[in-house]
Write an enzyme that holds these catalytic residues in place. Structure first.
Site, PDB file in Angstrom:
ATOM      1  N   GLY A  91       0.846  -1.187   0.000  1.00 36.20           N
ATOM      2  CA  GLY A  91       0.000   0.000   0.000  1.00 36.20           C
ATOM      3  C   GLY A  91       0.883   1.239   0.000  1.00 36.20           C
ATOM      4  CB  CYS A  92       0.648   4.521  -1.658  1.00 35.57           C
ATOM      5  SG  CYS A  92      -1.082   4.932  -1.373  1.00 35.57           S
ATOM      6  CG  ASN A  93      -1.794   5.607   2.903  1.00 29.11           C
ATOM      7  OD1 ASN A  93      -1.514   6.787   2.814  1.00 29.11           O
ATOM      8  ND2 ASN A  93      -2.920   5.102   2.416  1.00 29.11           N
ATOM      9  CB  ALA A  94       1.562  -0.042   3.788  1.00 34.63           C
ATOM     10  CB  ALA A  98       4.432   6.786   3.387  1.00 38.33           C
TER      11      ALA A  98
END
Lengths: 342, 342, 342, 342
Positions: free
Chosen positions: C148-151, C153
């Site tokens: 995931g992109c948030n994961a 970051a």
């Protein structure tokens, strides 16, 4: 005395803008709000920015008792509007914000909107709602048709020039820069933030935009002969505002004089000093219009720039101004909010 | 009865915002506007969005005759403000929007602002202008100090929780997302559209931001013991608005109850249903505050989110609200403008 | 030697981003593009910014002959991806960008995604694609699951701190500011320019966001004990970029050392000097990550800020980096494009 | 073989854009960067988005040893550029991005730029850098003058129409919508995010913009008679991009044919199908140009729309394209980066 107001189609941007304006209006009170797909919802859930207001919940139109209503704003989609308005009580004052009653000629309506009008008699009765040019008719109207937002911007630039006979009628070019709220709350890819922000592009180019029907009707009537303009809108990454750059052939000083004379007594229209260049940021959120005129280096050519807020002066503010006239209010009631900047 | 108002420092954003609010205020009239570097200019040339208003030209402060002025808003830069205010007539009511009179303790002032205060007596006299918590003191104040915009946002989230004793005082974390108008009309590279739009970043991280002085003063006073919070603002590509995400340790339902009880009778503060998430877009251009509370999946942890408009409720709207109290007006006079959306 | 590449789901933003990266990749060639609803269209009509490229038209997946394909990127929606991938040839290398193969435990998958996984064996086989931490596994993988992109970051901020044992595992708080392209090209009211621009708000607050499943899996595995973090994303009016503000309890210098040591040899990860504050504008359009560490004024507390481009390093760039490893290319091939500024 | 490159004036946007392009250029290496006010600083501190690159620090121009330099890009302000370039070694290839060497006639230069040129001989020697129209001259040039970004956009629309003789030369109107990076990194109130975002307005209206000097020179030379165009730029809230709406009188199909024939073999210029409408979002960050032609409803009138990235194809990308020619490289080297979208 409080005037009881209904807003049909309150779940779109123009409906919400009407609520915003009525929130500080001295004599209007909202008694009914309709929203077909969102019937049953609180307005504050559809538009959280209005949640502090004490508003009726959204209902379906058929649930509204119009007997105590003084005036209805009709902010429904084109084509739907005519079907709804012809069923309303005949003594109810109506300000329509759709395109349905802007054109007088049924053939022109069909040409631009692609199907026959279903309330032709009312189409003839309706008054065209460009307040500064139809004030007396609006005062006595039962049904007032709001203008297109682009049509308003373009007419503020050009009408006084036709009236004063100072420009070449065969060479009028309107290049508009349009804020995205003009497209409404519709779910289209090109209206997504990711697609629109940071860029610009033309649309409905080459004489396809429906507001041309209004330009043709109004400019030809004014000139007493057919007038066709060029008009191309461009979507700009801003939420509110239309900037109309109108290129005309005529003496720039005569152009300036025609505009400043015509608007000298108009409270909502500010003509800047000669050479002044309006910005949409200076009128956003308000009913004010800024008008500027520049001479070109080529003699006999001028640019007129008009800035207005498409949702306010171009739509809901204009509708309110007209409703004030129809109800005998001060024309400016509820409309003196200053623009929001920055 | 008309109240005669002077605005000192009218060429900045908070000054312009005061003019915007007074434009529809029922009892205030602007009699003087000052702007040192722009003295002699018309306000409509400094801020074209105000050109439709009939306003006095900008002058230097020493040109103003304060004898007929009922109240002065002082929207000058920090440090300048104290020098100006100490020279004003002692019976003139003053609402200061700068940081100069927010802190009671001269040592704290010097610590956060880097130099000694030059009007220490007035610093002691001034009332802290967070209206909902100092209403009575403000009503009787001669000099009212506007709060920092971040300090207002953070306090709306946290004060009721300290009062109610429902959170751990040693673990309060404020992560703020800030609109760019908070930095004023200053010419800095990082405030350029080309640099700021489309991106976000933190600033004054790690406990360096001056508004911490206000948090320390107010929270410690309220708790009766030293309270230090973590606070980091982030610049976001928006013009108006602060979104304060406050992370606290305490029972989420107790947190929610403390906030909804405390703000139940506050007309400008809307507590959303439990789990509701405020947006700055829903309050921009208005004096309204939206407050939301969410439970975390980890028991005993909650997030309180506050959205307000930094220029309005966080600064000029707050100043107007306090001026209304000081002048005996309805506290909401001129402040019920609905937010602008979209 | 040219590597033949297929992109499944090429009509979304991550698909288009893969095409953008391959446009200047030294050894990859696109031989097939799928798009279910847009099958038959030219890619340049779906994404005009790619019209200068010589690309195959969009087809349905079943029309693709995978026999000559070296690697398929799968940029399909969650849930669809697993159904498609289990039908692909078993010797085809696949880099999946969806959420379908990120979680190892079928129960966790069902908990976060609301239904049982339909390709449990492949779920077990898949390698987690956070390149800097799974490089060797990825090099040998047949199926690599993009994070995931948030994961991504959040893990760039926190993993080295867990590895180094320098923070309190029970008090990790992630406040993220997210660009809108993370939501994809989906038609939702809140993603419209008119609704999103100029404002910010939290979403999936309180531990509801699905990327928490990845944080839980990865952090707990790393720590050898359950680790639960707080994580709340906020939508910001920017198209690309995630700014992760991670608040941790630990000695700031130790935190800084853990990060700068860990990333010293990582070409895509730039650790700023101590106290440096990353901005999403400095990495947009690139595969680079900026990491900053600040001490708080409260001893023992630190903030780690990570900025990355959600579409590139957070998704398609990461996928490309992993594909390079799986194909034996230079890991950086096609990924050294500098960020776009301004 | 590596080409050693110096960039003079590297602390502005066009300098940074050159660095971005060279970062993935196959044969260029940066050996010197100058920045007068920022001499001594690392480029990564001036432009954090470039911090991953291994670059020389900024120095003053007089510190640079040009003996090993193959080509210098000169991205200095107007007027400064001519003073610097006349002092450079006479055998050094120079691509200038300023306005200083665009006009051949010293009188025209003085008229538009308000003072005499100080390097008149070089002014005569310089080749006008509109690559597609001066390719052979550029290949052999020692000093190449980059065009104005507006001048490039307008010429791409109009030159083939003059060449083909398909339009009325006395009625050419250019309405441009301009991204803000065209104004450079200058600290001006109107370039602040708070002032510019969300709005649009014209500037340099009525024939005052300096790029008119280039239009006059080039169009008149091409036509063999004086040609004066109308040209008004509008600032739009976007960072990169120029959208030129060119209104001409001529047969739309002939206009289309002239453009599509002329650009058929140009790799960077994409002529859309007839009626296609370019967007700046589809070319941002790249060296590509999109050209569209629409017929108006009034016979004999057409609109040509050109979209290009002012910083890339309109400035630094053009400079790179010319440098490639001057150095014997593939003209497209380093310039095939796809646009960034979204």
């Amino acid at each position: 005395m409080t005037q009881k107001i209904a807003i049909l189609g309150a779940s779109g941007y123009t409906g919400a803008e009407l609520v915003r304006l009525i929130a500080t209006h001295p004599s209007m009170e909202i008694v009914a709000l309709s929203g077909e797909r969102k019937a049953g919802m609180a307005m504050g859930d559809v538009f959280p920015h209005l949640r502090h207001l004490n508003l009726p919940a959204l209902v379906k139109i058929e649930e509204i008792d119009f007997s105590g209503v003084d005036l209805a704003f009709c902010a429904l989609p084109h084509a739907t509007s005519q079907e709804v308005i012809r069923e309303l009580p005949l003594d109810l004052k109506v300000v329509d914000l759709s395109a349905d009653f802007r054109l007088r000629d049924p053939a022109e309506y069909e040409k631009w909107y692609g199907k026959p009008h279903c309330a032709v008699e009312m189409q003839k009765e309706a008054v065209y709602g460009l307040t500064e040019f139809y004030r007396n008719e609006i005062r006595n109207a039962r049904l007032c048709a709001g203008t297109g937002c682009n049509a308003a911007a373009g007419q503020y630039a050009i009408r006084p020039l036709i009236e004063a006979g100072v420009i070449d009628l065969d060479d009028i070019l309107l290049d508009l820069k349009n804020g995205v709220s003009g497209a409404g709350r519709s779910l289209k890819e090109n209206l997504l933030h990711a697609e629109l922000s940071g860029g610009t592009y033309p649309y409905s180019a080459g004489g396809k935009h429906r507001h041309l029907g209004e330009f043709d009707q109004e400019f030809s009537k004014l000139a007493g002969r057919p007038v066709l303009v060029q008009f191309t809108p461009h979507l700009a990454p801003m939420n509110r505002g239309i900037l109309a750059s109108a290129y005309v052939k005529g003496d720039p000083q005569a152009v300036y004089k025609a505009l400043s004379d015509r608007y000298a007594s108009e409270a909502f229209i500010e003509v800047l000093p000669f050479g002044g260049l309006p910005s949409t940021r200076s009128i956003a959120g308000s009913n004010y219009v800024h008008v500027g005129v520049s001479a070109d280096r080529i003699p006999g050519r001028a640019m007129v720039v008009v800035a207005l807020d498409n949702l306010c002066k171009g739509s809901s503010g204009q509708a309110m101004q007209n409703a004030n006239l129809m109800l005998g209010n001060d024309e400016m009631a509820g409309l003196t909010l200053a623009p929001l900047f920055p």
